[in-house]
Design a protein around this motif. Structure first.
Motif, PDB file in Angstrom:
ATOM      1  N   SER A   1       0.819  -1.214   0.000  1.00  0.00           N
ATOM      2  CA  SER A   1       0.000   0.000   0.000  1.00  0.00           C
ATOM      3  C   SER A   1       0.854   1.266   0.000  1.00  0.00           C
ATOM      4  CB  SER A   1      -0.943  -0.013   1.201  1.00  0.00           C
ATOM      5  OG  SER A   1      -0.215   0.097   2.413  1.00  0.00           O
ATOM      6  N   VAL A   2       1.951   1.288   0.761  1.00  0.00           N
ATOM      7  CA  VAL A   2       2.793   2.489   0.779  1.00  0.00           C
ATOM      8  C   VAL A   2       3.655   2.561  -0.480  1.00  0.00           C
ATOM      9  CG1 VAL A   2       2.823   2.595   3.302  1.00  0.00           C
ATOM     10  CG2 VAL A   2       4.633   1.365   2.118  1.00  0.00           C
TER      11      VAL A   2
ATOM     12  N   MET B   1       9.706   7.374  -5.907  1.00  0.00           N
ATOM     13  CA  MET B   1      10.748   7.027  -4.939  1.00  0.00           C
ATOM     14  C   MET B   1      11.180   5.577  -5.108  1.00  0.00           C
ATOM     15  SD  MET B   1       9.541   9.003  -1.449  1.00  0.00           S
ATOM     16  CE  MET B   1      10.960   8.404  -0.557  1.00  0.00           C
ATOM     17  N   ILE B   2      10.261   4.711  -5.452  1.00  0.00           N
ATOM     18  CA  ILE B   2      10.599   3.305  -5.694  1.00  0.00           C
ATOM     19  C   ILE B   2      11.557   3.203  -6.861  1.00  0.00           C
ATOM     20  CG2 ILE B   2       9.684   1.053  -6.381  1.00  0.00           C
ATOM     21  CD1 ILE B   2       9.063   1.860  -3.507  1.00  0.00           C
ATOM     22  N   GLU B   3      11.319   3.993  -7.910  1.00  0.00           N
ATOM     23  CA  GLU B   3      12.194   3.960  -9.082  1.00  0.00           C
ATOM     24  C   GLU B   3      13.593   4.461  -8.732  1.00  0.00           C
ATOM     25  OE1 GLU B   3      13.666   3.206 -12.702  1.00  0.00           O
ATOM     26  OE2 GLU B   3      11.722   2.567 -11.883  1.00  0.00           O
ATOM     27  N   GLN B   4      13.684   5.489  -7.870  1.00  0.00           N
ATOM     28  CA  GLN B   4      14.993   5.994  -7.446  1.00  0.00           C
ATOM     29  C   GLN B   4      15.768   4.937  -6.663  1.00  0.00           C
ATOM     30  OE1 GLN B   4      14.145   9.541  -5.233  1.00  0.00           O
ATOM     31  NE2 GLN B   4      13.878  10.826  -7.052  1.00  0.00           N
TER      32      GLN B   4
ATOM     33  N   PHE C   1      10.168   4.582   4.031  1.00  0.00           N
ATOM     34  CA  PHE C   1       9.055   3.657   3.803  1.00  0.00           C
ATOM     35  C   PHE C   1       8.722   2.870   5.071  1.00  0.00           C
ATOM     36  CE2 PHE C   1      10.019   4.386  -0.682  1.00  0.00           C
ATOM     37  CZ  PHE C   1       8.751   4.449  -1.218  1.00  0.00           C
ATOM     38  N   VAL C   2       9.754   2.503   5.836  1.00  0.00           N
ATOM     39  CA  VAL C   2       9.507   1.820   7.111  1.00  0.00           C
ATOM     40  C   VAL C   2       8.660   2.711   8.019  1.00  0.00           C
ATOM     41  CG1 VAL C   2      10.572   0.945   9.223  1.00  0.00           C
ATOM     42  CG2 VAL C   2      11.567   0.368   7.004  1.00  0.00           C
TER      43      VAL C   2
ATOM     44  N   ALA D   1       1.025   3.801   9.155  1.00  0.00           N
ATOM     45  CA  ALA D   1      -0.203   3.270   8.556  1.00  0.00           C
ATOM     46  C   ALA D   1      -0.730   2.048   9.310  1.00  0.00           C
ATOM     47  CB  ALA D   1       0.057   2.894   7.091  1.00  0.00           C
ATOM     48  N   GLY D   2       0.168   1.280   9.914  1.00  0.00           N
ATOM     49  CA  GLY D   2      -0.256   0.070  10.612  1.00  0.00           C
ATOM     50  C   GLY D   2      -0.830   0.370  11.976  1.00  0.00           C
TER      51      GLY D   2
END
Length: 593
Positions: A537-538, A545-548, A561-562, A568-569
């Motif tokens: 979900s995140v 940012m995932i691509e970087q 992300f952590v 979120a949890g």
């Protein structure tokens, strides 16, 4: 025309230029070659400098000028060698005064704890109090001194209103301890140019009586409190072997820590229980040995003495100021005079108090009313066997295999709160080791480091934030140990542990177990499927940012992300390490942490 020039800011620029002679330093070459640019008509905007830019150039030029001046001064200072010796006066922890049975309490009503001898009444005689010798001997042994089997007292003559007899009783010719030393290390705060270790020799330790406390009421009133008269002191006299201001301050700090750790003194500099006089001299490094001598070391420059420094910063700042003053005098062709000088906190210069030709000024003579002091070897053996561990030995212990603390954590534990923080730390570790008896050896070996982190940083951070004084009862050691035990067993997360600590710190007297159960804070681990769903979900919300991370290997962004997963949890259920493991698997195709 005049109105339009005022509107254009040209006359304002002219005013700034006239008031600040440093402005030409800020001009670049294009403007400095156009002396008549201010006389051009307002339409020539390309040749004008806006006021804001002009002020920025002025400030930049001023900073550059100050930097160059500092560099020039430092280059000049490299030609000179600084030499410093210390005389440290520390109040001994005793119930009676040195030569009377009056109490040593200075917090009572002024002039309440005073014997006739303290006021120098005619016919009164000194009565040496043997108990005052014990803390003095503990200090001397801790400072590696040779204890003299026989010592004697002398009279140091000078007239001042805080000394009613006209002389002070001290030990000058035959002190009770000689030839000690103190070792200073990098963690003590010595100057980098002094290396990793410096040994400062101690010429002697001597017993002496304190003077009255003066209270000035300008313009012409001065009140005296004789409660402090004859309070027993030790004077620690170092050899002139210190060559940097930072190392001088570190030496005072280390000496205070040693005499406090062995139970010799009442309080430190911050409470007025320790005062320092510093002797300062300079000479050119390439100059032949000078004619002056101090404490048996010849070839030094003429020294001056700065009296009654009451903080570590004052020691360092006063030495710097006096060093600069002496260099300026010598470079201008003058002569440094032997004198006593004073220092005021916040000042940039020392000030002359009086001239001083040397020890002969005091007309030392043996005191005819006090018999020699004889110290037996059996007393020294008994004291040796009961001395507590030294600060350096404590450092070695705390950074060793038993506790595994870093130097940066071990040093504050020893220094903070006169040892109370260290005692609390040991209580936490002892309780924690009992709670963790069923754990493996590797886990138990790291408990000291974990406890140190919570005592210094987590609990210490709460104290700093709320500006509260240290009190071991704010968070009982058993409570903190139980909290760390729950965290080590992964029954709670780190954020939850910090939340519970803050709750107890704020006054909640429930046990750790009660808080965790009643507030539903115990960890209920997420399943792998729940971690994956949360991570996906995140990830879906932040494709760039995932691509970087994938293309540029920006692994530092994983921590962000952590944090998003933990927000979120469900509170207290997301474990950071497991969250990062799942993120690495989904983003990088690897489960390695």
């Amino acid at each position: 025309m005049l109105r339009s020039w005022l509107g254009s800011g040209i006359l304002r620029s002219l005013r700034v230029q006239r008031l600040n002679p440093l402005l030409p330093l800020a001009r670049n070459a294009r403007f400095s070659t156009a002396p008549n640019r201010y006389l051009q008509p307002p339409g020539s905007s390309a040749d004008r400098v806006p006021l804001r830019k002009q002020l920025k150039q002025e400030a930049k030029a001023l900073r550059s000028h100050k930097k160059q001046r500092k560099e020039d001064e430092e280059a000049s200072r490299q030609e000179w060698e600084l030499t410093v010796g210390l005389e440290i006066h520390a109040q001994l922890d005793t119930e009676a005064k040195l030569f009377s049975r009056a109490a040593t309490s200075t917090s009572d009503v002024p002039n309440y704890n005073v014997a006739l001898f303290d006021l120098a009444f005619p016919g009164s005689q000194p009565e040496f109090q043997i108990a005052t010798l014990l803390p003095a001997l503990r200090a001397a042994i801790s400072l590696n001194c040779e204890i003299q089997p026989v010592s004697r007292f002398d009279r140091k003559h000078y007239f001042y209103q805080d000394q009613p007899a006209g002389y002070q009783i001290t030990q000058y010719y035959e002190p009770f301890a000689r030839n000690g030393y103190v070792d200073l290390f990098g963690y003590d705060g010595i100057a980098p140019e002094d290396g990793d270790r410096v040994r400062i020799d101690i010429k002697q330790l001597q017993l002496e009586q304190d003077t009255a406390k003066s209270q000035e009421y300008p313009p012409s009133t001065q009140l005296l409190d004789f409660n402090r008269v004859s309070h027993p002191l030790i004077e620690i006299i170092t050899m002139p072997q210190i060559h940097t201001p930072a190392t001088a301050a570190a030496c005072v700090r280390k000496l205070q820590a040693i005499v406090q750790s062995c139970g010799a003194v009442t309080t430190g500099m911050e409470m007025g229980g320790l005062r320092v006089d510093v002797n300062v001299s300079v000479r050119r490094r390439d100059e032949a040995a000078g004619k002056h001598q101090y404490n048996g070391i010849s070839g030094l420059g003429q020294r001056t003495e700065i009296k009654n420094l009451s903080s570590f910063k004052a020691v360092e700042d006063a030495i710097i100021a006096e060093k600069n003053r002496q260099i300026a005098v010598l470079e201008s062709g003058g002569v440094v005079e032997g004198e006593t000088r004073g220092w005021t906190i916040g000042s940039t210069e020392t000030r002359r108090l009086r001239g001083k030709e040397g020890e002969v000024d005091y007309r030392y003579m043996p005191d005819p009313d006090i018999p020699p002091l004889v110290i037996g070897q059996d007393l020294l053996s008994s004291l040796n066997s009961t001395l507590p561990i030294s600060p350096d030995s404590l450092i070695t212990l705390l950074v060793g295999e038993e506790h595994r603390l870093s130097i940066d954590d071990a040093k504050p534990l020893i220094d903070l709160d006169n040892g109370a923080r260290l005692e609390y730390y040991h209580d936490v570790v002892d309780a924690l080791r009992i709670l963790q008896e069923d754990q493996d050896a590797r886990t138990r070996a790291g408990l000291g480091r974990v406890a140190g982190n919570w005592v210094l940083h987590e609990l210490g951070g709460l104290l700093t934030k709320t500006e509260r004084e240290w009190d071991a009862e704010i968070v009982p050691a058993e409570s903190l140990a139980h909290l760390i035990d729950q965290l080590q067993r992964k029954r709670i997360t780190g954020p939850t542990a910090k939340q519970v600590l803050a709750t107890i710190f704020d006054g909640d007297r429930r046990s750790v177990s009660e808080i965790l159960e009643e507030e539903n804070l115990l960890l209920r681990p997420l399943s792998r499927e729940e971690y994956v769903a949360l991570a996906e979900s995140v990830i879906a919300l932040n494709p760039q940012m995932i691509e970087q991370i994938r293309s540029k290997n920006h692994l530092g962004k994983l921590g962000w992300f952590v944090g998003q997963m933990m927000r979120a949890g469900e509170k207290g259920r997301v474990e950071a390490l497991k969250a990062e493991e799942i993120l690495r698997e989904l983003i990088l195709g690897s489960g390695a942490v």
